[in-house]
Enzyme design. Sequence first.
Site, short mmCIF file in Angstrom:
data_model
loop_
_atom_site.label_atom_id
_atom_site.label_comp_id
_atom_site.label_asym_id
_atom_site.label_seq_id
_atom_site.Cartn_x
_atom_site.Cartn_y
_atom_site.Cartn_z
N LYS A 202 3.75 5.55 -9.37
CA LYS A 202 2.88 5.17 -10.00
C LYS A 202 2.22 5.04 -8.84
O LYS A 202 1.67 4.23 -8.46
CB LYS A 202 3.50 3.07 -10.44
CG LYS A 202 2.89 2.53 -11.31
CD LYS A 202 2.31 1.74 -11.25
CE LYS A 202 1.63 0.13 -11.19
NZ LYS A 202 -0.20 1.18 -10.44
N GLY B 154 -0.15 -0.83 -0.49
CA GLY B 154 -1.07 -2.24 -1.07
C GLY B 154 -0.56 -3.22 -0.40
O GLY B 154 -0.16 -3.79 0.87
N SER B 155 -1.02 -4.42 -1.34
CA SER B 155 -1.72 -5.94 -0.34
C SER B 155 -0.16 -6.81 -0.32
O SER B 155 0.88 -6.22 -0.59
CB SER B 155 -2.25 -6.60 -1.94
OG SER B 155 -1.81 -6.53 -2.50
N THR B 156 -0.19 -7.60 1.42
CA THR B 156 0.96 -8.21 1.53
C THR B 156 0.90 -9.41 0.71
O THR B 156 2.68 -9.17 -0.31
CB THR B 156 0.16 -8.71 2.65
OG1 THR B 156 0.13 -8.37 3.69
CG2 THR B 156 1.46 -10.15 2.97
N VAL C 142 1.16 -8.64 -2.98
CA VAL C 142 1.78 -7.81 -4.43
C VAL C 142 3.14 -7.60 -3.56
O VAL C 142 4.30 -7.46 -3.80
CB VAL C 142 0.83 -6.71 -4.66
CG1 VAL C 142 2.49 -5.50 -5.64
CG2 VAL C 142 -0.24 -7.56 -5.51
N GLY C 143 3.11 -7.14 -2.08
CA GLY C 143 4.29 -7.10 -1.63
C GLY C 143 4.90 -7.98 -1.04
O GLY C 143 6.50 -7.45 -1.18
N GLU D 133 4.42 -1.53 3.27
CA GLU D 133 2.87 -0.95 3.67
C GLU D 133 1.80 -1.55 3.87
O GLU D 133 1.47 -1.23 2.81
CB GLU D 133 2.97 0.64 3.47
CG GLU D 133 4.05 1.33 4.34
CD GLU D 133 3.97 1.31 5.66
OE1 GLU D 133 3.26 0.80 6.53
OE2 GLU D 133 4.92 2.46 6.40
N CYS E 20 -6.84 -0.09 5.56
CA CYS E 20 -5.13 -1.33 6.56
C CYS E 20 -5.30 -0.84 7.63
O CYS E 20 -5.06 -1.67 8.26
CB CYS E 20 -4.04 -0.79 5.41
SG CYS E 20 -3.63 1.11 5.94
N GLU F 16 -8.14 -10.36 5.37
CA GLU F 16 -8.68 -8.34 5.58
C GLU F 16 -9.04 -8.06 4.35
O GLU F 16 -9.57 -8.18 3.45
CB GLU F 16 -7.27 -7.42 5.08
CG GLU F 16 -7.52 -6.33 4.57
CD GLU F 16 -6.09 -5.89 4.34
OE1 GLU F 16 -5.09 -6.23 2.99
OE2 GLU F 16 -5.40 -4.27 4.51
P1 NAD Z 1 -2.46 -4.19 -4.76
O1 NAD Z 1 -1.32 -4.36 -3.83
O2 NAD Z 1 -3.32 -5.04 -5.22
O3 NAD Z 1 -2.03 -3.02 -5.50
C1 NAD Z 1 -1.24 -1.86 -4.71
C2 NAD Z 1 -0.34 -1.14 -6.48
O4 NAD Z 1 0.60 -1.63 -6.36
C3 NAD Z 1 -0.61 -0.50 -7.51
O5 NAD Z 1 -0.66 0.27 -7.83
C4 NAD Z 1 -0.96 -1.77 -8.23
O6 NAD Z 1 -0.90 -1.00 -9.65
C5 NAD Z 1 0.42 -1.91 -7.91
N1 NAD Z 1 0.69 -3.42 -8.37
C6 NAD Z 1 0.17 -4.37 -8.32
N2 NAD Z 1 0.64 -5.89 -9.12
C7 NAD Z 1 2.81 -5.08 -9.01
C8 NAD Z 1 3.43 -6.13 -9.49
N3 NAD Z 1 3.27 -7.22 -9.30
N4 NAD Z 1 4.39 -5.62 -9.33
C9 NAD Z 1 4.34 -3.86 -9.01
N5 NAD Z 1 3.35 -3.42 -8.21
C10 NAD Z 1 2.32 -3.95 -8.30
O7 NAD Z 1 -3.35 -3.11 -3.24
P2 NAD Z 1 -4.63 -2.40 -3.59
O8 NAD Z 1 -5.77 -2.93 -3.38
O9 NAD Z 1 -4.49 -1.32 -4.46
O10 NAD Z 1 -4.85 -1.63 -2.07
C11 NAD Z 1 -5.23 -2.76 -0.83
C12 NAD Z 1 -4.47 -2.64 0.09
O11 NAD Z 1 -2.96 -2.03 0.31
C13 NAD Z 1 -4.97 -3.78 0.95
O12 NAD Z 1 -4.31 -5.04 1.00
C14 NAD Z 1 -3.95 -2.21 2.10
O13 NAD Z 1 -4.03 -2.69 3.27
C15 NAD Z 1 -2.77 -1.76 1.55
N6 NAD Z 1 -2.78 -0.44 1.23
C16 NAD Z 1 -1.35 -0.51 3.08
C17 NAD Z 1 -1.61 0.50 3.62
C18 NAD Z 1 0.21 0.50 4.30
O14 NAD Z 1 0.26 1.76 5.36
N7 NAD Z 1 0.13 -0.26 5.21
C19 NAD Z 1 -2.19 1.57 3.84
C20 NAD Z 1 -2.99 1.70 2.44
C21 NAD Z 1 -3.20 0.51 2.11
#
Ligand code: NAD
Length: 450
Positions: free
Chosen positions: A151, A204-206, A208-209, A226, A260, A353
Amino acid sequence: MKILEPATEGTLAELPEAEIEDVERAIARAKAAFPGWRAVTPGDRAALMRRLADAIADQRDELATLEARNVGKPIADARGEMGAVVDLFHYMAAAPERLFGKTIPVAGGVDMTFREPLGVVGLITPWNYPLWLASTKVAPALAAGNTMVLKPAELTPLTALELERIALDAGIPEGVLNVVVGKGRVVGERMVQHPDVAKIAFTGSTEVGKRIGQLASASIKRVTLELGGKSANVIFADADLEQAALSAPLAVFGNAGQDCCARSRILVERPALDRFMEVFEKAVTALRVGDPLDEQTQMGPLISADQRQTVASYVEDGAPVAFRGSAPQGRGYWFPPTVLCPVSNDERVTREEVFGPVAAVIPFEDEEEAVRIANDTVYGLSGSIWTRDGARALRVARAIQTGTISINSNTSVRVTTPFGGFKQSGLGRELGPHALEHYTELKNVYMATG
Ligand code: NAD
């Protein structure tokens, strides 16, 4: 759903938005394809992955252009990312024939270990490096014999869809890689909660993680995360200041700061501050900010109007603006590279961040204070140290709590070396030889020989 082009605010594509039933079907397809894919011999799986790598290489320019337009990233950067994607598939293509187990000395028989695929894995990715971050998951997942549902982020799904098509054309069997374009809260959460998904790999973001970790715990689903970062670029007075200052702009403003690994906290030893700022300013004001499709461009727009507003709010908090670079006027989500100085490590801009082109310069007095400030964050993803003192470089590298750190360099990511976070920057490692551990289970078999 409309897919926009951040440099023009125009529509790049329109796609149907997946709902729960679509993700259910994709998971069912992946589940049905698993026994067949798992049974493909290691040599054949490796050959298919090499074909996939070659097919991506053949379409590298088209993919780079699509990525540059959809994310707003400079075309030269996008082309570099596509090259890394090709390298990664080739690197992981070596894995199927090298998933070695061990034999362990025991009494009365033979004990051996096997690395076995997990089954269906769910891959969820963000918008800043769309195809690269999808590939950091798809490549090891394929190599280990898993099938998958990917996704991509809602804002940037186009290259993931292309990857699905290219994989099929290259001979990866139907159902092995399934891409679903939909909302995180809807299809993402269903993937995390689905009983037929064995593991979630998330970037993605911490915030959502954490939610994914909570939801996944209900079924002890495997998870790799990540997440965000707030990395330090630590510059000692004995460093090659010229080199440190000239490389600092792209260490934080690369990908318009939506990275990131962005070294968004620049720690400078007090006696070097004036000289560093002088060279840094020249380098930042010389950055070429503009059309992502121009070969000379070094920084493009932000991903969206919302992101621009969020980034602006950190500057509006009021830390002193030392200088700013340029940004085009008119349509597009532009934001000039902005340097704040001096800033303490207790401001919102140094604790959170920003994910945009804003750097905070924090002066420090000595090595001990530099390490304390660098570690005074919930994150631990990346970072750099600049010094000519080799012993100090290693001492500080060991003392900073971070998953990856560079000495006299601002690079973070290589196909062949492990990447991932300490603290709230994540769980598990991608890339390098360690990635495969997270796409396999370890099985132990004992055979009595008496
Ligand atoms: P995000 O967390 O908003 O979204 C990431 C993904 O998660 C998207 O596909 C989104 O649709 C999905 N998502 C959102 N809510 C969800 C849920 N409740 N359940 C399941 N999936 C869900 O992040 P973003 O705004 O797309 O990206 C930016 C973030 O990603 C920043 O915090 C950045 O630091 C982080 N990032 C980390 C790395 C790494 O390798 N550590 C690399 C790139 C980006």
